[in-house]
Design an enzyme around this catalytic site. Structure first.
Site, PDB file in Angstrom:
ATOM      1  N   HIS A   1     -10.250  17.044  -1.202  1.00 49.88           N
ATOM      2  CA  HIS A   1     -10.583  17.998  -0.145  1.00 49.88           C
ATOM      3  C   HIS A   1      -9.719  17.768   1.086  1.00 49.88           C
ATOM      4  O   HIS A   1     -10.062  18.183   2.181  1.00 49.88           O
ATOM      5  CB  HIS A   1     -12.069  17.889   0.198  1.00 49.88           C
ATOM      6  CG  HIS A   1     -12.928  18.164  -1.003  1.00 49.88           C
ATOM      7  ND1 HIS A   1     -13.392  19.418  -1.317  1.00 49.88           N
ATOM      8  CD2 HIS A   1     -13.337  17.347  -2.007  1.00 49.88           C
ATOM      9  CE1 HIS A   1     -14.083  19.368  -2.457  1.00 49.88           C
ATOM     10  NE2 HIS A   1     -14.052  18.117  -2.891  1.00 49.88           N
TER      11      HIS A   1
ATOM     12  N   GLU B   1       5.606  -4.559   1.082  1.00 47.33           N
ATOM     13  CA  GLU B   1       6.240  -5.717   1.720  1.00 47.33           C
ATOM     14  C   GLU B   1       7.064  -6.485   0.687  1.00 47.33           C
ATOM     15  O   GLU B   1       8.051  -7.143   1.019  1.00 47.33           O
ATOM     16  CB  GLU B   1       5.177  -6.624   2.361  1.00 47.33           C
ATOM     17  CG  GLU B   1       5.738  -7.439   3.512  1.00 47.33           C
ATOM     18  CD  GLU B   1       4.678  -8.226   4.274  1.00 47.33           C
ATOM     19  OE1 GLU B   1       3.959  -9.019   3.640  1.00 47.33           O
ATOM     20  OE2 GLU B   1       4.585  -8.071   5.498  1.00 47.33           O
TER      21      GLU B   1
ATOM     22  N   LYS C   1       8.631  -8.236  15.501  1.00 46.61           N
ATOM     23  CA  LYS C   1       7.988  -9.305  16.276  1.00 46.61           C
ATOM     24  C   LYS C   1       8.902  -9.755  17.406  1.00 46.61           C
ATOM     25  O   LYS C   1       8.460  -9.993  18.530  1.00 46.61           O
ATOM     26  CB  LYS C   1       7.711 -10.504  15.366  1.00 46.61           C
ATOM     27  CG  LYS C   1       6.618 -10.278  14.345  1.00 46.61           C
ATOM     28  CD  LYS C   1       6.366 -11.582  13.609  1.00 46.61           C
ATOM     29  CE  LYS C   1       5.475 -11.367  12.399  1.00 46.61           C
ATOM     30  NZ  LYS C   1       5.480 -12.517  11.502  1.00 46.61           N
TER      31      LYS C   1
HETATM   32  O1  LIG Z   1      -1.197 -15.434   7.443  1.00 47.03           O
HETATM   33  P1  LIG Z   1      -0.276 -15.298   8.593  1.00 47.03           P
HETATM   34  O2  LIG Z   1       0.738 -16.403   8.641  1.00 47.03           O
HETATM   35  O3  LIG Z   1      -1.020 -15.153   9.873  1.00 47.03           O
HETATM   36  O4  LIG Z   1       0.565 -13.986   8.380  1.00 47.03           O
HETATM   37  C1  LIG Z   1       0.011 -12.715   8.382  1.00 47.03           C
HETATM   38  C2  LIG Z   1       1.050 -11.704   7.983  1.00 47.03           C
HETATM   39  O5  LIG Z   1       2.094 -11.811   8.909  1.00 47.03           O
HETATM   40  C3  LIG Z   1       3.335 -11.239   8.667  1.00 47.03           C
HETATM   41  O6  LIG Z   1       3.704 -10.266   9.489  1.00 47.03           O
HETATM   42  C4  LIG Z   1       3.811 -11.149   7.257  1.00 47.03           C
HETATM   43  O7  LIG Z   1       4.754 -10.130   7.108  1.00 47.03           O
HETATM   44  C5  LIG Z   1       2.695 -10.964   6.291  1.00 47.03           C
HETATM   45  O8  LIG Z   1       3.178 -11.166   4.997  1.00 47.03           O
HETATM   46  C6  LIG Z   1       1.566 -11.909   6.575  1.00 47.03           C
HETATM   47  O9  LIG Z   1       0.555 -11.731   5.630  1.00 47.03           O
END
Ligand SMILES: O=P(O)(O)OC[C@H]1O[C@H](O)[C@H](O)[C@@H](O)[C@@H]1O
Length: 624
Positions: free
Chosen positions: A429, A400, A534
């Site tokens: 294995h 990432e 998303k």
């Molecule tokens: O901790 P949060 O705000 O719930 O985010 C959780 C995750 O969400 C995302 O998709 C980011 O790409 C991550 O870097 C992050 O760790």
């Protein structure tokens, strides 16, 4: 008091359910995913006026032509020369009992010299970052995970106090839970017996890795994780709590406080609590940024505790914040030792001499092995079961951070470094056959642990040989066999898996990623690419709502009208989305939420669908 979950029969929308993409028929609500808004932070004084700076070497245009340097050298094969190379390049940290062997990466002296100027810039950029400059220019943020283990490094007193206070509160709370001073609401159990952690990505991978690596065999509080929006997976975790649900501390972790998977996990757990007649608030803990949706919900509902997550700590580097420390401390893991190990490693990786800096050595090897372009994958093989999740943890930290489309100058670069691996000798294995003889698209990092098991517990299962000797032999054998076939490797050795060595390894790789990012001129502290998926997911759910509304309307006809995919697409004003409509239909039909009357899923064109439900409210959804 606001509730996170509307009561089953209510159509009212709570603060969080307004962002809901609920698929339940009885909870109609909007379909957009939560939009991350930067929470308003507390009444902090203005932070230092830190200029944005170039965190990279600004030499992207001069990305080294590693391939041509490689052509001039061949891998050393003479055992005595290799031993010399081993000694010449071996990095050892006495206090940490950690060493890094890069002798089986074939970089040349010429390459090392050429890299010197890039490293000079990389070290300078790192120094500025630690000094509080805006090291994440896109998001205009400081990057302060190094301050977490040495608060006096924080660029101002306010931040230092914030870190110290948070750590003190985490330690106190964990001690009180473990000792039983903080108890679950009246129930047969005298104290909390389980921790259920709800979070994803950086809010799960570190705690999962550390739990697997360091939790005692029978911790006072056993930890489980919900790290997805898979309903069956969530049910499985909840079911395993059994009667101990009433003595489970639920720790909900989300930096942004609005990640859909985490929100869904929380709603599912709250529902399970309600069904058992339990008061969730008395067992709920939130770790999130101040004033985030999660923070506000926890505050308004009066959860047991809330801990801060800082704007200047990225999710994937948050293991040494409350995100990682609270779950660890609740399992009885010594978090002070984790922090100490990380702090010692941070110190070691500030050394501006590449040879004497283990993180710089890793970055140097990554550059050579993958041509500074991610042309080869990094296979991470810890020879220790408890480190199984290290490569999974590194996947996020490395991929990432480094997997970026553009460099800091806006050039299209499609950078990255792919990471995979589980553990040795188990993987021997499975896929080592390909590594040894197949496509040559990787280099390996062996993680070696010298201590086989606690002293005094060993025995020889055949004359002169213990079980651990076999593991040792497998590692050394695989390293040699791979090298003999020109497959390069790094070996990181630690004496034991302890809170200190785990903290040090996390810090080692955090720094290696930061330095390497500078070498290849990218911003490792943002993740713009994650948003696309998303957004597309939100669009799918929006389309699903339209499909449902169309089917609902058709079901209110007399006689009920069944629709083909094309008819649905037309009525949804989404004729170019017919494939997605088919997928929505197939998914919903499999879950008995709509009915396929004609045709088979095997031949999508022939199906006719109706919802079997005429909901008058839904008739007025505007489809235009
Ligand atoms: O901790 P949060 O705000 O719930 O985010 C959780 C995750 O969400 C995302 O998709 C980011 O790409 C991550 O870097 C992050 O760790």
């Amino acid at each position: 008091m606001a509730s996170l979950v509307p009561p089953p029969s209510s159509s009212s929308t709570s603060s969080l359910s307004r962002f809901s993409s609920s698929s339940s028929r009885s909870h109609p609500s909007s379909t957009s995913f939560p939009v991350y808004r930067k929470p308003v932070t507390s009444s902090a004084p203005p932070l230092i006026a830190s200029p944005t700076f170039a965190i990279a070497a600004r030499t992207s245009e001069t990305l080294l032509d590693v391939a041509s340097l490689k052509e001039k050298v061949s891998l050393e094969t003479d055992p005595l020369q290799l031993w010399k190379r081993y000694l010449d390049w071996l990095y050892q940290h006495k206090d940490l009992g950690l060493s890094v062997d890069v002798s089986r990466i074939g970089f040349s002296e010429e390459f090392v010299e050429e890299m010197e100027v890039k490293f000079k810039y990389a070290f300078a950029a790192m120094e500025k970052l630690e000094g509080g400059a805006i090291a994440n220019p896109d998001e205009s943020r400081m990057v302060g995970h190094y301050w977490l283990r040495k608060p006096e490094l924080a660029p101002n007193v306010f931040l230092r106090k914030q870190i110290e206070e948070a750590l003190a509160r985490v330690s106190r709370f964990a001690d009180d839970v473990v000792s039983g001073k903080i108890k679950p609401p009246p129930c047969p159990a005298e104290r909390f017996t389980q921790v259920l952690s709800v979070g994803i990505g950086g809010s799960a991978l570190g705690p999962q890795f550390v739990a697997e690596a360091l939790a005692p065999d029978n911790p006072l509080l056993k930890i489980r994780f919900i790290d997805n929006t898979d309903p069956a997976g969530i049910d499985h975790q909840i079911a395993q709590l059994g009667p101990e649900m009433s003595s489970t501390l639920v720790v909900v972790i989300s930096k942004s406080g609005g990640t859909p998977e985490t929100r869904n996990g929380l709603l599912e757990v709250q529902r399970a609590f309600r069904e058992k007649g339990l008061d969730f608030a008395k067992q709920g803990v939130a770790i999130t940024q101040e004033n985030s949706l999660l923070d506000n919900t926890a505050r308004i509902e009066g959860w047991l505790a809330r801990f801060p997550m800082f704007d200047w700590v990225g999710g994937r580097t948050s293991e040494m914040s409350a995100v990682g420390l609270l779950p660890a401390a609740l399992q009885g893991i010594n978090i002070k030792e984790m922090l100490a190990g990380a702090a010692i490693m941070d110190e070691a990786t500030r050394n501006p001499s590449v040879r004497q800096n283990p993180a710089a050595l890793l970055a140097l090897c990554w550059y050579w092995a993958s041509d500074g372009r991610g042309s080869k994958d990094m296979v991470v093989l810890p020879y220790k079961d408890s480190l199984l999740l290290f490569s999974r943890y590194l996947q996020q930290l490395v991929m990432e951070s480094l997997g970026k489309e553009y460099d800091l100058d806006g050039n299209l670069v499609n950078q990255g470094l792919a990471v995979y691996g589980n553990k040795g000798s188990t993987d021997q294995h499975a896929y080592i056959q390909q590594l040894r003889e197949g496509v040559h698209n990787f280099f390996t990092t062996f993680i070696e642990v010298l201590r086989d098991r606690p002293l005094g517990h060993d025995w020889e299962l055949e004359p002169g040989v213990t079980c651990g000797d076999y593991l040792f032999g497998m590692l050394q054998g695989t390293r040699s066999a791979l090298y003999a076939n020109k497959r390069e490797s790094i070996t990181v050795t630690i004496e034991e898996v302890t809170p200190r060595s785990v903290g040090a390894m996390i810090a080692l790789y955090e720094r290696a990623v930061g330095l390497y990012a500078s070498l290849i001129n990218i911003n490792p502290y943002h993740q713009p690419g994650v948003e696309a998926g998303k957004k597309a997911a939100a669009e799918v759910l929006a389309l699903q709502k339209r499909v449902l509304a169309v089917l609902n309307k058709a079901s209110c006809q007399d006689p009920v009208e069944a629709l083909t995919l094309d008819e649905m697409a037309e009525r949804c004003h989404a004729t170019n989305q017919v494939e997605m409509i088919y997928k929505i239909v197939a998914h919903m039909a499999s879950n008995d939420r709509i009915i396929i009357t004609e045709g088979l899923c095997g031949s999508p064109k022939s199906i006719k669908v109706y919802s079997g439900e005429c909901n008058v409210e839904n008739l007025y959804i505007n489809l235009s």
